[in-house]
Enzyme design. Structure first.
Site, PDB file in Angstrom:
ATOM      1  N   ARG A  73     101.361   4.871  39.106  1.00 56.34           N
ATOM      2  CA  ARG A  73     101.766   6.230  38.764  1.00 56.34           C
ATOM      3  C   ARG A  73     102.527   6.319  37.440  1.00 56.34           C
ATOM      4  O   ARG A  73     102.197   7.121  36.555  1.00 56.34           O
ATOM      5  CB  ARG A  73     102.655   6.828  39.877  1.00 56.34           C
ATOM      6  CG  ARG A  73     101.915   7.251  41.111  1.00 56.34           C
ATOM      7  CD  ARG A  73     102.785   7.042  42.337  1.00 56.34           C
ATOM      8  NE  ARG A  73     102.819   5.628  42.611  1.00 56.34           N
ATOM      9  CZ  ARG A  73     101.943   4.999  43.399  1.00 56.34           C
ATOM     10  NH1 ARG A  73     101.065   5.716  44.057  1.00 56.34           N
ATOM     11  NH2 ARG A  73     101.977   3.690  43.564  1.00 56.34           N
ATOM     12  N   THR A  74     103.563   5.492  37.307  1.00 54.59           N
ATOM     13  CA  THR A  74     104.450   5.633  36.152  1.00 54.59           C
ATOM     14  C   THR A  74     103.723   5.246  34.862  1.00 54.59           C
ATOM     15  O   THR A  74     103.813   5.943  33.846  1.00 54.59           O
ATOM     16  CB  THR A  74     105.699   4.739  36.353  1.00 54.59           C
ATOM     17  OG1 THR A  74     106.200   4.953  37.671  1.00 54.59           O
ATOM     18  CG2 THR A  74     106.770   5.062  35.344  1.00 54.59           C
ATOM     19  N   LYS A 101     104.786 -17.208  26.502  1.00 58.69           N
ATOM     20  CA  LYS A 101     105.001 -18.416  25.674  1.00 58.69           C
ATOM     21  C   LYS A 101     106.483 -18.655  25.425  1.00 58.69           C
ATOM     22  O   LYS A 101     106.848 -19.479  24.590  1.00 58.69           O
ATOM     23  CB  LYS A 101     104.282 -18.254  24.339  1.00 58.69           C
ATOM     24  CG  LYS A 101     102.798 -18.029  24.447  1.00 58.69           C
ATOM     25  CD  LYS A 101     102.213 -17.847  23.038  1.00 58.69           C
ATOM     26  CE  LYS A 101     100.949 -17.022  23.058  1.00 58.69           C
ATOM     27  NZ  LYS A 101     100.605 -16.523  21.724  1.00 58.69           N
ATOM     28  N   ARG A 123     109.162  -1.009  31.802  1.00 57.23           N
ATOM     29  CA  ARG A 123     109.433  -1.339  33.215  1.00 57.23           C
ATOM     30  C   ARG A 123     109.718  -2.833  33.284  1.00 57.23           C
ATOM     31  O   ARG A 123     108.949  -3.642  32.751  1.00 57.23           O
ATOM     32  CB  ARG A 123     108.270  -0.987  34.129  1.00 57.23           C
ATOM     33  CG  ARG A 123     108.490  -1.576  35.537  1.00 57.23           C
ATOM     34  CD  ARG A 123     107.578  -1.008  36.565  1.00 57.23           C
ATOM     35  NE  ARG A 123     107.928   0.361  36.895  1.00 57.23           N
ATOM     36  CZ  ARG A 123     107.375   1.032  37.915  1.00 57.23           C
ATOM     37  NH1 ARG A 123     106.467   0.454  38.681  1.00 57.23           N
ATOM     38  NH2 ARG A 123     107.732   2.264  38.163  1.00 57.23           N
ATOM     39  N   HIS A 151     115.449   4.499  38.116  1.00 55.41           N
ATOM     40  CA  HIS A 151     114.084   4.939  37.799  1.00 55.41           C
ATOM     41  C   HIS A 151     114.217   6.422  37.453  1.00 55.41           C
ATOM     42  O   HIS A 151     113.858   7.297  38.235  1.00 55.41           O
ATOM     43  CB  HIS A 151     113.184   4.717  39.013  1.00 55.41           C
ATOM     44  CG  HIS A 151     111.709   4.835  38.755  1.00 55.41           C
ATOM     45  ND1 HIS A 151     111.183   5.368  37.591  1.00 55.41           N
ATOM     46  CD2 HIS A 151     110.638   4.483  39.515  1.00 55.41           C
ATOM     47  CE1 HIS A 151     109.865   5.351  37.658  1.00 55.41           C
ATOM     48  NE2 HIS A 151     109.512   4.810  38.817  1.00 55.41           N
TER      49      HIS A 151
HETATM   50  N1   CP Z   1     106.753   5.660  42.046  1.00 54.31           N
HETATM   51  C1   CP Z   1     106.411   4.627  41.214  1.00 54.31           C
HETATM   52  O1   CP Z   1     107.207   4.167  40.377  1.00 54.31           O
HETATM   53  O2   CP Z   1     105.130   4.197  41.373  1.00 54.31           O
HETATM   54  P1   CP Z   1     104.453   3.056  40.488  1.00 54.31           P
HETATM   55  O3   CP Z   1     105.155   1.755  40.805  1.00 54.31           O
HETATM   56  O4   CP Z   1     103.008   3.042  40.872  1.00 54.31           O
HETATM   57  O5   CP Z   1     104.662   3.410  39.040  1.00 54.31           O
END
Ligand code: CP
Length: 326
Positions: A73-74, A101, A123, A151
């Site tokens: 999603r993100t 590496k 992320r 998040h």
């Molecule tokens: N909700 C969420 O962060 O989903 P993903 O890990 O798929 O990005």
């Protein structure tokens, strides 16, 4: 096609109030700043209904989508958001990068900046990774989830979805159920929703919902059944096995019997109570499959709203960094 669709960029309500080149978390944001983010997202949501779904706000800018942990999603919605803002987008994964590496995260990011990246969406499994880069780069850094820390864009899309359905957040009773201890979504949701005036109750076994979390301005309950009739929103979280280092409850079956949103439990919610989940969902564990697919579930609407929210975040952070308000 209406020609005005090509020439009417979205103007946020009061852009001068947004001063942050980065978005690494929500903890330090004010109610005014959170509301500005949501209002800007509402303006961008309308772009998605147009025949031409692009605006030129980030034309000529380069965004690197750097995901060191998996995501559906993100990652996809940041990519789409940047494309809808007319940015050039590079997608990068850890396994295909020189991190394998031995290059450090900082050196990797400095090299991306040397290649004229204007924005980095990160992320990472380490809490604080996005803040670490934000303090060392001129480029904007947006946190797409850092370990168990925050998040922020997930919490913004959660708040956006609640406000869209309820017309307000102030005064609503929101339960966040499940693995609070390891959840970056829970932390960001707590910061956003309490600051916007919601009453937040954390629900789960005491091993996953420790009493010290009360200092964040929330209530704590270990009894989901007694809360159900008074909730306006119930947000179910996934058990994060990948972050747990020991067993926090006897079995998944026992967890589900006490804290899973079964059909019988869902029947005890108010008729207009929203059922939310950040995804990915574990059907039959934290939520019954039929409840996840029911009319009171807004899980896929959350995903749709993530696009508008991420457009707003990229737009505002870029403008604060560059001084270019389109
Ligand atoms: N909700 C969420 O962060 O989903 P993903 O890990 O798929 O990005």
């Amino acid at each position: 096609m209406n020609p005005s669709e090509l020439s009417s960029p979205v103007i946020p309500t009061e852009p001068v109030r947004w001063i942050h080149k980065d978005l690494t978390g929500l903890q330090a944001l004010s109610k005014v700043e959170l509301t500005l983010l949501l209002d800007t997202a509402a303006a961008f949501k309308s772009v998605g209904t147009r025949h031409i779904k692009k605006v030129p706000a980030l034309r000529g800018k380069t965004l690197v989508n750097f995901f060191v942990e998996p995501s559906t999603r993100t990652r996809i919605s940041f990519e789409l958001a940047a494309e809808r803002l007319s940015a050039d987008v590079i997608n990068m994964s850890a396994t295909a990068s020189s991190l394998t590496k031995g290059e450090t995260l900082k050196d990797t990011a400095l090299n991306l900046q040397a290649l004229h990246a204007d924005m980095i969406v990160l992320r990472h499994s380490s809490a604080g990774a996005a803040q670490f880069l934000a303090e060392r780069l001129d480029a904007s850094v947006v946190n797409a989830g850092d370990g168990s820390h925050e998040h922020p864009t997930q919490a913004l899309l959660d708040a956006f979805t609640i406000r869209e359905h309820k017309g307000r957040i102030e005064g609503l009773h929101v339960a966040i159920v499940g693995d609070i201890l390891f959840s970056r979504v829970a932390r960001s949701d707590i910061f956003a929703l309490t600051r916007l005036g919601a009453k937040v109750t954390l629900v789960g076994p005491s091993t996953l919902v420790p009493a010290e979390l009360k200092r964040l301005g929330v209530s704590i309950s270990h009894d989901l059944d007694e809360l159900l009739p008074e909730l306006d929103v119930i947000n179910l979280l996934r058990i994060q096995h990948e972050r747990q280092r020991k067993e926090y409850f006897p079995s998944l079956g026992e967890y589900t019997s006490l804290f899973g949103l079964s059909k019988a439990r869902a029947a005890r919610l108010k008729p207009d109570c929203l059922v939310m989940h950040p995804g990915p969902i574990n059907r039959g564990v934290e939520i019954d499959s039929d409840v996840a697919d029911s009319s009171r579930s807004v899980i896929l609407q959350q995903v749709t709203n993530g696009l508008a929210v991420r457009m707003a975040v990229l737009y505002l952070c870029n403008a604060a960094r560059s001084g270019e308000w389109v």
